[in-house]
Every structure is written in structure tokens, then in C-alpha cells.
Write an enzyme that holds these catalytic residues in place. Structure first.
Site, PDB file in Angstrom:
ATOM      1  N   LYS A 102      13.826  -4.826  -5.444  1.00 29.17           N
ATOM      2  CA  LYS A 102      14.612  -3.625  -5.145  1.00 29.17           C
ATOM      3  C   LYS A 102      15.588  -3.948  -4.016  1.00 29.17           C
ATOM      4  O   LYS A 102      15.172  -4.333  -2.917  1.00 29.17           O
ATOM      5  CB  LYS A 102      13.679  -2.482  -4.739  1.00 29.17           C
ATOM      6  CG  LYS A 102      14.380  -1.182  -4.367  1.00 29.17           C
ATOM      7  CD  LYS A 102      13.333  -0.164  -3.912  1.00 29.17           C
ATOM      8  CE  LYS A 102      13.973   1.099  -3.384  1.00 29.17           C
ATOM      9  NZ  LYS A 102      12.949   1.999  -2.775  1.00 29.17           N
ATOM     10  N   HIS A 116      16.333  -3.053   2.297  1.00 28.75           N
ATOM     11  CA  HIS A 116      17.184  -1.895   2.573  1.00 28.75           C
ATOM     12  C   HIS A 116      18.162  -2.245   3.691  1.00 28.75           C
ATOM     13  O   HIS A 116      17.781  -2.855   4.692  1.00 28.75           O
ATOM     14  CB  HIS A 116      16.348  -0.679   2.996  1.00 28.75           C
ATOM     15  CG  HIS A 116      15.369  -0.233   1.954  1.00 28.75           C
ATOM     16  ND1 HIS A 116      14.167  -0.859   1.759  1.00 28.75           N
ATOM     17  CD2 HIS A 116      15.427   0.787   1.048  1.00 28.75           C
ATOM     18  CE1 HIS A 116      13.509  -0.248   0.780  1.00 28.75           C
ATOM     19  NE2 HIS A 116      14.258   0.750   0.331  1.00 28.75           N
TER      20      HIS A 116
END
Length: 656
Positions: free
Chosen positions: A133, A106
Site C-alpha cells: 500500500k 504513507h
């Protein structure tokens, strides 16, 4: 699929929400759940759940993640920043408990250059990420374009990449179009876990539009014709009166009842119970000139050895419809090994495959023989049923066996009717370790002579072959529950459970080993399946593969050439007409699939239109399931042929 992020909720609130969601991310760092509540949540839910716990927000994150993994989380999300020791701990837990590990990155400040992101993806895979991700923050439209480029080198279904922030909002939908297995949404704008997150309602409308998902509960499955036909013939041969419960009619089962009557047995049908008074069969004691086996290839091959043992005179065997054009592969050689001659009425050479009608000229002789199993198990099943009636012992060795589970169904049913057969499977070290039937190189059957069939009360199992289309429909298109199946079954097509599990479907069973089986949509992935032992599954498994993103490899093509049709060619032709890429290399079929959500998001549903059934009940069932994901109605030229195995299929399918 759409994973709804859930935070700031108590257990009872989460449990109330889950039935309305297709997938959910549980933020363990933001939901105050006790350990016992984590156990209950992740063990009881049929909805695929992602366990997420940010290290910076919860000091007990590794322990909470591990708890969720052990309880049954479908996915566990671990940040790339996790210490190496934590990474190893969570990876090992995921491997042990069958959880898919997501390694996530992230960036809340911006979007790094493409080479940096590509390096992060590679590192995430090296650190055990089955799904990677990548979530950054979009400061301009160009950032969305950078993120989108990551999909160019990613295997379908293995990357979830999008941007946060209002400028990154569109990238969350674009992720599904590019092949992400899922994207994230929130319950409401107030429940958003990051800026730019869509509500689940808005995302569903954007992705699915008016697409209708299936839902059906308590669908009853018919009786297994594999068990029913064997039991009917055994009861007809037995001395005394047998009671067979759980019977449901179909074309092949009705043919078996007609065969039983032709042998001289008395048959009563009382609803789902059969009462059969047998003939007390003895070697050479049958006086029969002709036998009609309907359209059942198994019944034909079962009866050829039995007729050669029971009848003192040659018997003409005939059938109908597609059976007359299907070769009896290796029948000459297999029967000749025990002294039996076959005389086809066609001009086919005795050294090649023969066809019905033909005459069976015995007598069947006891002894030892080595026969090929490459052509299937059915004639071997007939020998197993016939050789015990002879006065002396026999040994039957089957090399290169196929459809092995069906051989042991035969042995199991015969045992219920007083016939005992010893067996030993052979294989290399890998087989001895795994007992994987696909690795078996030979089966040795030891058969004592002088045995006789005795009447029995027998419960016929429900049919895994008939259940497979419904289970696959649930895995791709919604939520389906079937009843009557036994997960301890010897039926070969119980393999559909392993195939669906490997493909990633959500499966559960309550109330023991014969309770209802529930299958629900989940992100699917490509798989490898050896279908040599369960060729009837091939059509529906090929449809499943069409909705699993990536390359699925299906073995057993050669077993399909002489079914009701050239089933391999039929499957290939059908999928290509529907727009699915398929390649056949000798015994392997490779299907290049695309997930349902990507098909919906990009408008690439299967192509509707007019399709042939090939007069094949398994093809019709597979086509009906495929039609659920088509862009227009699929019109099949003949759906009535399902009556061969499952007369109520079309009516039951309409309940989806």
C-alpha cells in the site's frame, strides 16, 4: 472492492454497520475495543476485515494487530516504519493464521519521485508484503500520474496506490481501474480518515452503477449422483430390502433406477426415499440379454464388470445421446486383465477405445491384475463392485490413478452394503508427508472372494458438484448460502472449498460439519488447482479464474477430452468468446483473469451473446454463473440438459 474505513466506533456500532458493507478497515488505534471485543469482531464477521493500527498513535499496536490476526482478520496493515522485530512478529503471525500482510507507506507532505516509490514497493515486498500500500499526498495532477505508473510493474491484485488530498481524490477510483484489489472509502464526510476520501455511497455509485449483486440464503442442494447411483445398484444386488433416504431425481439417477429394475429389483419411490428389494445377486446367477444405461458414463462402466460376473451369457449394453459417441477409454485392456472380452458393434479395433453398443462376454475371473488409472476411476469402481462376488480372492493394483476420491466413495458405499475391501495408497516421500491424493502413484486393493451384498439403510449425501456453481457465484458476485452439504464428505468436488479458499473467497460454516455454507465476495487472487481428481469442477473453476486478477493454472485438461463433449475445447472456446485470455499447454490451462471490480470500473465485463451448451450440463451451469458478469444477456441454446444431474438448477439459480 471498496473497503470502508471505520474509526471512533464502539463494538455494537461496528457490528451494526458491517452487514451493509462489502469490506471494512477497522482502525484499532481509533476504536476503543477491549481484547475480547477484538476477538468477537474478527472471528464472527463474514465481511473481509483489514486490521489497521498505526504505530505512532497506539503504543500497543503490535499486540492489537496480533490479536486481530489470531481472531481471523483477512488482512493486517503494518507500516514500513515498523521496527524489524515488530515486522518479524507480525509476519510470523500472518503466516501462522492465514492473514494477508499489507506493508504500507504513507507520506502526508507530498509525493516522492517515481524511482523512490518503486524502491519502496520493492522494499515492502522484501519485508513480507503480499499486498503493498503506497499512499502519498497530491499537490498537483502530476502526482496522481506518478502514482498510477506504479501499477505498470505490479502483479494484478498486489498493489494499492493512490493519493490523499482533494487533488488526489480521482486516484482512489483510478486505483481500481489499474488493478488494485480494493480502495478505501468512509461512511460519511465527517468520518473520513484522510482528505480526499470518497464516501462509500459515492464510490459504489461510481464503480458499480446499477450492477446487481446476487444474494441468496438457504439454497438446498440435490443428492449426490455419485453416491445415489452406487447405492441404488448396491441395493439392487443385495439380499433384502434397503431404504435410501435423501434421494432427488435427475437423469443419471433415474437411469440407475431403471438398471435396478432391469436386474430384477423391486423399486418404490416415496418422495425422497427409495425402497429397493434386491435380487440377492450371485456369481453367474443373472439371466439378462440387454441393459440400457441411459446417458450415464459412470453407470455404464460400473455395470460392465458386474454383468461379466453376474451373467452366464454375453449381455448387450447400450445407451443414448452423447454416451454413444464417448469412448470407453482403456476398457478392452482393463477388462481383459480379468478375462472379460468386449465386442463393440462398431468396427473399432479391439486395441483401441470402444463405444456403445457393445457385448460383454464373461466370465469375470478372480486373480491379480495391474491396470491403468489414467482413463479415470469408473471401470475400476465396477471391478471393485464385481470382484467380491467371485469365489476366490483378487488383487487389483491401479497405477497412475485419477479421480481417486471416487474410488473411495465406491469402497465406502460397498461397505455399507456388506462388501469389505482393503486398500493401500502408494507414493513418494511428499505423498507420505501430505497425503495429497494428487501425489499418489498407485492404489492396491485387496478383495476377499465369496462376499454378498446385504440390504442397508443408507442416507445419500448432498452433491458438492451441484453446489460448486452457487458457491463460485457467491465468491465473485455477492453473497450465497447453500444447505445440505457435509464437509466430511469423500466427494472429490468438495475440493471447491480449498480452491475458493486459495483464491481468497470469504467462507464460513455454522452449526457443525453439515450446517449451511456461506460464501461472500472478497478480493480474489489467482490460484493453482490440480483438477485431475475432480474434472467436473473444471468449467466452473475456469469461470472463477476469469475473475481472479492474474494467471491461474488449472491442471487436468486431458481428463476432459471424453466427457459429454470435448469439455476442454468447450471451456477454451467459451471463455475466448467472452473475451477472456486462455492458453492451453497439453494438460494445463492458463486463464488470465481480471477482478470483477476492475471489469466494472473499466467497462470490461464478459461479452454477452449466444453461446452453445455443447449438450453438457456442467458447461450450462458454468455459463449461467459467467452470465452474471456479462455486459449483455447470455443466451444458451439448451439449458434443459442440466436435468442429467440437477433438474432444478435453473429454477434455483433464478433465486440469486
Amino acid at each position: 472492492m471498496i473497503a470502508t474505513s471505520i474509526q471512533n466506533k464502539e463494538l455494537h456500532q461496528i457490528l451494526d454497520l458491517l452487514p451493509g458493507l462489502e469490506m471494512a478497515e477497522i482502525r484499532l488505534d481509533r476504536c476503543a475495543l477491549e481484547e475480547e471485543e477484538i476477538d468477537r469482531l474478527f472471528s464472527e464477521s463474514d465481511v473481509p476485515l483489514i486490521a489497521t493500527c498505526r504505530l505512532a498513535e497506539e503504543s500497543q499496536a503490535p499486540a492489537l494487530l496480533e490479536r486481530a490476526i489470531q481472531a481471523g482478520a483477512k488482512y493486517a496493515d503494518l507500516e514500513m516504519e515498523a521496527p524489524a522485530a515488530v515486522g518479524r512478529r507480525i509476519r510470523e503471525a500472518c503466516r501462522e493464521w492465514g492473514t494477508v500482510l499489507i506493508r504500507s507507506y504513507h507520506n502526508f507532505e507530498g509525493t516522492p519521485p517515481l524511482p523512490v516509490l518503486q524502491s519502496l514497493v520493492e522494499r515492502a515486498r522484501q519485508f513480507g508484503g503480499e499486498v503493498v500500500k503506497i499512499v502519498t499526498t497530491a499537490t498537483s495532477e502530476a502526482d496522481n500520474a506518478v502514482i498510477a505508473q506504479l501499477y505498470d510493474a505490479a502483479e494484478p491484485g498486489t498493489l494499492v496506490a493512490f493519493c490523499m488530498g482533494e487533488k488526489g481524490r480521482a486516484s482512489r477510483l483510478e486505483a481500481l481501474k489499474r488493478g488494485a484489489p480494493f480502495t478505501y472509502a468512509c461512511l460519511s464526510e465527517e468520518d473520513a480518515t484522510a482528505s480526499g476520501q470518497w464516501t462509500v455511497e459515492a464510490m459504489q455509485k461510481a464503480v458499480y452503477g446499477d450492477f446487481r449483486f446476487v444474494k441468496a440464503e438457504m439454497l438446498p442442494m440435490p443428492s449426490s449422483k455419485s453416491f445415489a447411483q452406487r447405492a441404488i445398484v448396491a441395493a439392487a444386488l443385495a439380499e433384502g430390502t434397503s431404504h435410501l433416504s435423501g434421494y432427488s431425481p435427475c437423469g443419471d439417477n433415474e437411469s440407475a433406477l431403471r438398471v435396478a429394475k432391469a436386474l430384477g429389483a423391486k423399486v418404490q419411490v416415496n418422495g425422497s426415499q427409495l425402497v429397493i428389494e434386491g435380487i440377492g445377486a450371485r456369481e453367474g446367477g443373472l439371466n439378462l440379454q440387454e441393459l440400457h444405461t441411459g446417458e450415464s458414463g459412470f453407470l455404464t462402466r460400473l455395470m460392465i464388470p458386474l454383468l461379466s460376473a453376474l451373467s452366464a451369457e454375453p449381455v448387450r449394453v447400450t445407451g443414448e445421446k452423447t454416451l454413444l459417441s464417448r469412448p470407453l477409454t482403456d476398457a478392452h485392456d482393463i477388462m481383459a486383465a480379468y478375462g472379460v472380452r468386449l465386442y463393440p458393434e462398431s468396427n473399432a479395433s479391439r486395441k483401441t477405445d470402444c463405444y456403445l453398443p457393445l457385448k460383454v462376454a464373461g466370465p469375470l475371473l478372480p486373480g491379480r491384475a495391474d491396470v491403468s488409472g489414467k482413463g479415470g476411476s469408473q471401470l475400476v469402481s465396477g471391478l471393485l463392485a464385481a470382484l467380491p462376488l467371485l469365489q476366490e480372492k483378487s488383487v487389483l493394483y491401479v497405477h497412475e490413478p485419477r479421480s481417486i476420491p471416487y474410488l473411495f466413495i465406491t469402497v465406502d458405499v460397498l461397505k455399507k452394503f456388506g462388501i469389505n475391501i482393503g486398500s493401500e495408497m502408494e507414493g513418494d516421500e511428499a505423498f507420505l508427508e501430505t497425503q495429497d491424493w494428487s501425489l499418489c502413484t498407485g492404489v492396491n486393493f485387496r478383495i476377499r472372494g465369496g462376499q454378498c451384498y446385504r440390504a442397508a439403510d443408507f442416507a445419500i449425501e448432498a452433491d458438492w458438484s451441484g453446489a460448486a456453481p452457487f458457491l463460485v457465484a457467491g465468491a465473485i458476485f455477492g453473497d450465497v448460502e447453500v444447505t445440505g452439504l457435509d464437509t466430511r464428505s469423500l466427494q472429490a468436488d468438495i475440493s471447491i472449498m480449498d480452491i475458493l479458499t486459495e483464491a481468497g473467497a470469504s467462507m464460513s460454516q455454522l452449526d457443525g460439519e453439515d450446517g449451511p455454507i456461506h460464501v461472500k465476495r472478497a478480493p480474489l487472487s489467482p490460484f493453482h488447482a490440480d483438477l485431475n481428481n475432480c474434472p467436473d469442477l473444471f468449467p466452473i473453476v475456469a469461470v472463477l479464474a476469469a475473475f481472479c486478477p492474474g494467471e491461474s493454472h488449472l491442471l487436468g485438461v486431458e481428463r476432459l477430452r471424453h466427457k459429454e463433449t470435448d469439455r476442454a475445447s468447450a471451456i477454451e472456446q467459451t471463455l475466448k468468446q467472452m473475451g477472456v485470455e486462455v492458453v492451453v499447454n497439453e494438460d494445463e490451462m492458463v486463464v488470465f483473469g481480471i477482478s470483477l471490480v476492475q471489469r466494472l470500473a473499466t467497462g470490461r465485463l464478459l461479452k454477452g451473446g449466444s453461446y452453445p451448451s455443447f449438450a453438457d450440463h456442467r458447461m450450462v451451469m458454468a455459463l449461467k454463473v459467467a452470465a452474471l458478469g456479462a455486459d449483455a444477456p447470455v443466451v444458451i441454446d439448451d439449458t434443459a440438459c442440466v436435468a442429467k444431474s440437477f433438474p432444478d438448477f435453473n429454477e434455483l439459480f433464478d433465486r440469486l
